[in-house]
Design a protein around this motif. Structure first.
Motif, short mmCIF file in Angstrom:
data_model
loop_
_atom_site.label_atom_id
_atom_site.label_comp_id
_atom_site.label_asym_id
_atom_site.label_seq_id
_atom_site.Cartn_x
_atom_site.Cartn_y
_atom_site.Cartn_z
N ALA A 99 0.02 -30.16 -12.76
CA ALA A 99 1.11 -29.28 -12.33
C ALA A 99 0.63 -27.89 -11.91
O ALA A 99 1.26 -26.88 -12.27
CB ALA A 99 2.16 -29.17 -13.44
N HIS A 102 0.12 -27.19 -6.67
CA HIS A 102 1.18 -26.76 -5.74
C HIS A 102 1.35 -25.24 -5.71
O HIS A 102 2.04 -24.72 -4.85
CB HIS A 102 2.52 -27.46 -6.06
CG HIS A 102 2.91 -27.41 -7.49
ND1 HIS A 102 2.90 -28.51 -8.31
CD2 HIS A 102 3.32 -26.38 -8.28
CE1 HIS A 102 3.29 -28.18 -9.52
NE2 HIS A 102 3.55 -26.89 -9.53
N GLY A 129 2.98 -31.32 -7.46
CA GLY A 129 4.17 -31.60 -6.66
C GLY A 129 3.83 -32.21 -5.31
O GLY A 129 3.01 -31.68 -4.57
N ASN A 133 9.07 -32.37 -3.30
CA ASN A 133 9.28 -31.94 -4.69
C ASN A 133 10.31 -30.80 -4.75
O ASN A 133 10.27 -29.89 -3.91
CB ASN A 133 7.94 -31.46 -5.25
CG ASN A 133 7.96 -31.21 -6.74
OD1 ASN A 133 8.49 -32.01 -7.50
ND2 ASN A 133 7.37 -30.11 -7.17
N ILE A 134 11.19 -30.87 -5.69
CA ILE A 134 12.27 -29.87 -5.95
C ILE A 134 12.99 -29.42 -4.68
O ILE A 134 13.49 -28.29 -4.60
CB ILE A 134 11.77 -28.65 -6.76
CG1 ILE A 134 10.64 -27.89 -6.03
CG2 ILE A 134 11.36 -29.02 -8.16
CD1 ILE A 134 10.62 -26.39 -6.33
N PHE A 156 5.49 -22.76 -2.43
CA PHE A 156 4.76 -23.88 -3.01
C PHE A 156 4.11 -24.72 -1.92
O PHE A 156 4.56 -24.74 -0.78
CB PHE A 156 5.71 -24.76 -3.82
CG PHE A 156 6.44 -23.99 -4.89
CD1 PHE A 156 5.74 -23.46 -5.96
CD2 PHE A 156 7.81 -23.80 -4.82
CE1 PHE A 156 6.39 -22.73 -6.94
CE2 PHE A 156 8.48 -23.08 -5.80
CZ PHE A 156 7.78 -22.54 -6.87
N TYR A 239 11.98 -33.70 -9.20
CA TYR A 239 10.53 -33.61 -9.07
C TYR A 239 9.96 -34.84 -8.35
O TYR A 239 10.45 -35.96 -8.53
CB TYR A 239 9.87 -33.56 -10.47
CG TYR A 239 9.81 -32.19 -11.10
CD1 TYR A 239 10.90 -31.34 -11.07
CD2 TYR A 239 8.66 -31.76 -11.75
CE1 TYR A 239 10.83 -30.09 -11.67
CE2 TYR A 239 8.60 -30.52 -12.35
CZ TYR A 239 9.68 -29.68 -12.31
OH TYR A 239 9.62 -28.45 -12.90
N ARG A 241 5.90 -36.31 -7.64
CA ARG A 241 4.50 -36.05 -8.01
C ARG A 241 3.52 -36.70 -7.05
O ARG A 241 3.80 -37.78 -6.52
CB ARG A 241 4.20 -36.63 -9.41
CG ARG A 241 5.05 -36.10 -10.54
CD ARG A 241 4.60 -34.74 -11.00
NE ARG A 241 5.38 -33.71 -10.36
CZ ARG A 241 5.21 -32.40 -10.55
NH1 ARG A 241 4.29 -31.95 -11.35
NH2 ARG A 241 5.95 -31.53 -9.91
C1 BEZ Z 1 6.34 -28.60 -10.41
O1 BEZ Z 1 5.73 -28.81 -11.45
O2 BEZ Z 1 6.51 -29.47 -9.57
C2 BEZ Z 1 6.89 -27.25 -10.13
C3 BEZ Z 1 7.06 -26.36 -11.14
C4 BEZ Z 1 7.53 -25.13 -10.85
C5 BEZ Z 1 7.87 -24.77 -9.59
C6 BEZ Z 1 7.72 -25.66 -8.58
C7 BEZ Z 1 7.22 -26.91 -8.85
#
Ligand code: BEZ
Length: 248
Positions: A99, A102, A129, A133-134, A156, A239, A241
């Motif tokens: 983690a 990114h 990520g 992702n997100i 990111f 999320y 990965r």
């Molecule tokens: C992640 O672990 O994917 C993540 C965490 C914080 C901000 C953006 C991504």
């Protein structure tokens, strides 16, 4: 990025290390090896890596995180380090990273550093990520910030597996595994889960605003994402990965 809030990180976002345990399975169990935990945070996974290696060093760019890691695990060596200028050469059998990638804009420079610190035949085991992702959270945050007159610049680096595979090859790695997958991630603290997450991970954006505006933005992001991320009792972050096992 502003300094990390190591307490919020450990109390509300300990799932980061919890999920990272899956990646530990890909690290050889060989007491004679040396492992670098790149972006070790507060050291939770570093302490597990120490169970199957002679030497483990945890590095992180955040002094807060390293201070907390060192307090918790006095026997392990931790250092504040920039991932793009690692002070090692051909020293590690394994580079482990969960983690973290990114957060680093230049993956080419990063892989060059990882290659530099590995011994020949050394292994990279990392997860971070993936593309998409997100996306629900980040898009909502960007749109809401814009409506409030703030420009959020995505910070990111979530690559596709194809792009990252190309970079690995370019930097002299042979790929054992590379794949992406959805990993919906439930957030702690019931209805406060998404607000906590935003406060931790968009801290450097929020600190430019008054507290009132921060609260309003978070509320609007919740409104916009509720349909896909809220199930009536908890928030689940979208999320994705990218998992990579490669060697030199
Ligand atoms: C992640 O672990 O994917 C993540 C965490 C914080 C901000 C953006 C991504």
């Amino acid at each position: 990025m502003s300094e990390w809030n190591a307490v919020l990180y450990d109390n509300k976002h300990d799932f980061v290390a919890e999920y990272g345990k899956g990646l530990l399975e890909f690290v050889p169990k060989n007491k004679n090896q040396s492992i670098l935990d790149l972006g070790c945070g507060t050291g939770t996974l570093t302490s597990q890596l120490a169970n199957f290696a002679d030497t483990v060093i945890g590095v992180d760019s955040s002094a807060n995180m390293i201070e907390k890691a060192q307090k918790q695990y006095a026997d392990i060596k931790f250092m504040v380090c920039d991932a793009l200028s690692l002070p090692f050469e051909k020293q590690f059998d394994v580079v482990f990273s969960n983690a973290v990638f990114h957060w680093i804009a230049d993956h080419n420079a990063l892989l060059n550093q990882v290659h530099k610190v590995l011994k020949s035949n050394g292994l990279l085991a990392c997860e971070f990520g993936a593309n998409g992702n997100i996306a629900t959270i980040e898009n909502a945050f960007m749109n809401v910030c814009r409506n409030f007159g703030y420009e959020y610049n995505p910070k990111f680096n979530f690559p596709t597996s194809e792009h990252f595979a190309d970079l690995l090859k370019k930097n002299g790695f042979m790929i054992d595994k590379i794949y992406d997958y959805d990993r919906p991630t439930p957030l702690k603290d019931n209805e406060r889960g998404l607000a906590n997450w935003i406060k931790q991970f968009f801290a450097s954006d929020l600190e430019l605003m008054s507290e009132k505006v921060q609260d309003e933005i978070i509320k609007k992001v919740e409104d916009l994402t509720k349909e896909s991320l809220w199930n009536g009792s908890k928030w689940t972050a979208d999320y994705r990965r990218l998992r990579v096992i490669a060697h030199i």
